[in-house]
Design a protein around this motif. Structure first.
Motif, mmCIF file in Angstrom:
data_model
loop_
_atom_site.group_PDB
_atom_site.id
_atom_site.type_symbol
_atom_site.label_atom_id
_atom_site.label_comp_id
_atom_site.label_asym_id
_atom_site.label_seq_id
_atom_site.Cartn_x
_atom_site.Cartn_y
_atom_site.Cartn_z
ATOM 1 N N MET A 1 0.768 -1.149 0.136
ATOM 2 C CA MET A 1 0.149 0.156 -0.020
ATOM 3 C C MET A 1 0.878 1.066 0.225
ATOM 4 N N VAL A 2 2.152 1.145 0.008
ATOM 5 C CA VAL A 2 3.063 2.311 0.207
ATOM 6 C C VAL A 2 3.816 2.522 -1.022
ATOM 7 N N THR A 3 3.918 3.964 -1.378
ATOM 8 C CA THR A 3 4.786 4.229 -2.667
ATOM 9 C C THR A 3 5.766 4.967 -2.200
ATOM 10 N N ILE A 4 6.980 4.906 -2.727
ATOM 11 C CA ILE A 4 8.007 5.777 -2.469
ATOM 12 C C ILE A 4 8.548 6.388 -3.821
ATOM 13 N N PHE A 5 8.928 7.561 -3.753
ATOM 14 C CA PHE A 5 9.608 8.213 -5.168
ATOM 15 C C PHE A 5 10.300 9.177 -4.559
ATOM 16 N N PRO A 6 11.324 9.916 -5.305
ATOM 17 C CA PRO A 6 11.805 9.260 -6.370
ATOM 18 C C PRO A 6 12.853 7.951 -6.059
ATOM 19 N N THR B 1 17.996 11.777 2.243
ATOM 20 C CA THR B 1 18.973 10.702 2.049
ATOM 21 C C THR B 1 20.340 11.160 1.825
ATOM 22 N N ASN B 2 20.477 12.593 2.101
ATOM 23 C CA ASN B 2 21.909 13.240 2.046
ATOM 24 C C ASN B 2 22.906 12.549 2.873
ATOM 25 N N SER B 3 22.616 12.230 4.060
ATOM 26 C CA SER B 3 23.569 11.675 4.877
ATOM 27 C C SER B 3 23.812 10.220 4.723
ATOM 28 N N LEU B 4 23.276 9.463 3.393
ATOM 29 C CA LEU B 4 23.513 8.237 3.208
ATOM 30 C C LEU B 4 24.646 7.972 1.999
ATOM 31 N N ASN B 5 25.634 7.000 2.042
ATOM 32 C CA ASN B 5 26.480 7.024 0.960
ATOM 33 C C ASN B 5 25.407 6.330 -0.293
ATOM 34 N N SER B 6 26.055 6.489 -1.323
ATOM 35 C CA SER B 6 25.270 5.775 -2.743
ATOM 36 C C SER B 6 25.285 4.347 -2.486
ATOM 37 N N GLY B 7 24.172 3.871 -2.722
ATOM 38 C CA GLY B 7 24.031 2.451 -2.739
ATOM 39 C C GLY B 7 22.730 1.936 -2.479
ATOM 40 N N PHE B 8 22.473 0.564 -2.170
ATOM 41 C CA PHE B 8 21.212 -0.022 -1.983
ATOM 42 C C PHE B 8 20.680 0.019 -0.544
ATOM 43 N N TYR B 9 19.624 0.254 0.020
ATOM 44 C CA TYR B 9 19.083 0.331 1.379
ATOM 45 C C TYR B 9 17.828 -0.544 1.349
ATOM 46 N N PHE B 10 17.342 -0.846 2.493
ATOM 47 C CA PHE B 10 15.941 -1.305 2.681
ATOM 48 C C PHE B 10 15.363 -0.123 3.640
ATOM 49 N N VAL C 1 8.167 -2.478 4.136
ATOM 50 C CA VAL C 1 9.578 -2.415 3.768
ATOM 51 C C VAL C 1 9.743 -2.157 2.307
ATOM 52 N N LYS C 2 10.625 -1.062 2.076
ATOM 53 C CA LYS C 2 10.817 -0.841 0.513
ATOM 54 C C LYS C 2 12.139 -0.960 0.272
ATOM 55 N N LYS C 3 12.647 -1.351 -0.996
ATOM 56 C CA LYS C 3 13.879 -1.166 -1.617
ATOM 57 C C LYS C 3 14.085 0.209 -1.979
ATOM 58 N N VAL C 4 15.293 0.886 -1.882
ATOM 59 C CA VAL C 4 15.459 2.271 -2.397
ATOM 60 C C VAL C 4 17.062 2.287 -2.686
ATOM 61 N N MET C 5 17.333 2.749 -3.784
ATOM 62 C CA MET C 5 18.586 3.078 -4.387
ATOM 63 C C MET C 5 18.964 4.578 -4.058
ATOM 64 N N VAL C 6 19.914 4.844 -3.478
ATOM 65 C CA VAL C 6 20.427 6.146 -3.065
ATOM 66 C C VAL C 6 21.833 6.341 -4.334
#
Length: 132
Positions: A58-63, A105-114, A125-130
């Motif tokens: 039911m949850v959407t994340i973007f971008p 997401t500024n404090s996160l390094n580039s990469g994949f996160y949950f 739980v959503k997958k996010v690429m920074v």
């Protein structure tokens, strides 16, 4: 409300949600009990529990991929929501309270996160690429 009802269809097909009026519930109960049974129970006599509901569908994340922030869209209003960004090794890299449905997401390094969201006791739980 219609978005919420549509989002609940998956739970309905799994038998976790059953839509019925109070009259329908009473009629069903009455068919399986004798006249000596009571339809009304005191709260102290009831074993009340709950299970955490996975609201991920039911949850959407973007971008996504994200550069500076992710925005979260829920199909309903909530009272309390917190979040955690978890890296692929399982370490929590960022956490906090969700404010205005936006997370930096500024404090996160580039990469994949949950991204794990706790929304009024339910979990998504959503997958996010920074990507900076």
């Amino acid at each position: 409300i219609s978005d919420f009802i549509k989002a609940m269809e998956a739970y309905e097909t799994q038998g976790k949600v059953i839509w019925a009026t109070l009259t329908e519930k009473y009629d069903t109960w009455f068919l399986t009990h004798t006249n000596n049974d009571s339809f009304i129970k005191q709260c102290a006599d009831m074993n009340i529990g709950f299970e955490v509901i996975d609201i991920s569908p039911m949850v959407t994340i973007f971008p996504n991929p994200s550069n500076e922030f992710v925005q979260i869209r829920f199909p309903y209003e909530y009272k309390n929501a917190s979040y955690e960004f978890i890296d692929l090794s399982g370490k929590v890299k960022s956490s906090g309270t969700l404010i205005n449905n936006i997370i930096s997401t500024n404090s996160l390094n580039s990469g994949f996160y949950f991204l794990r969201l706790n929304v009024d006791g339910n979990v998504a739980v959503k997958k996010v690429m920074v990507q900076h």
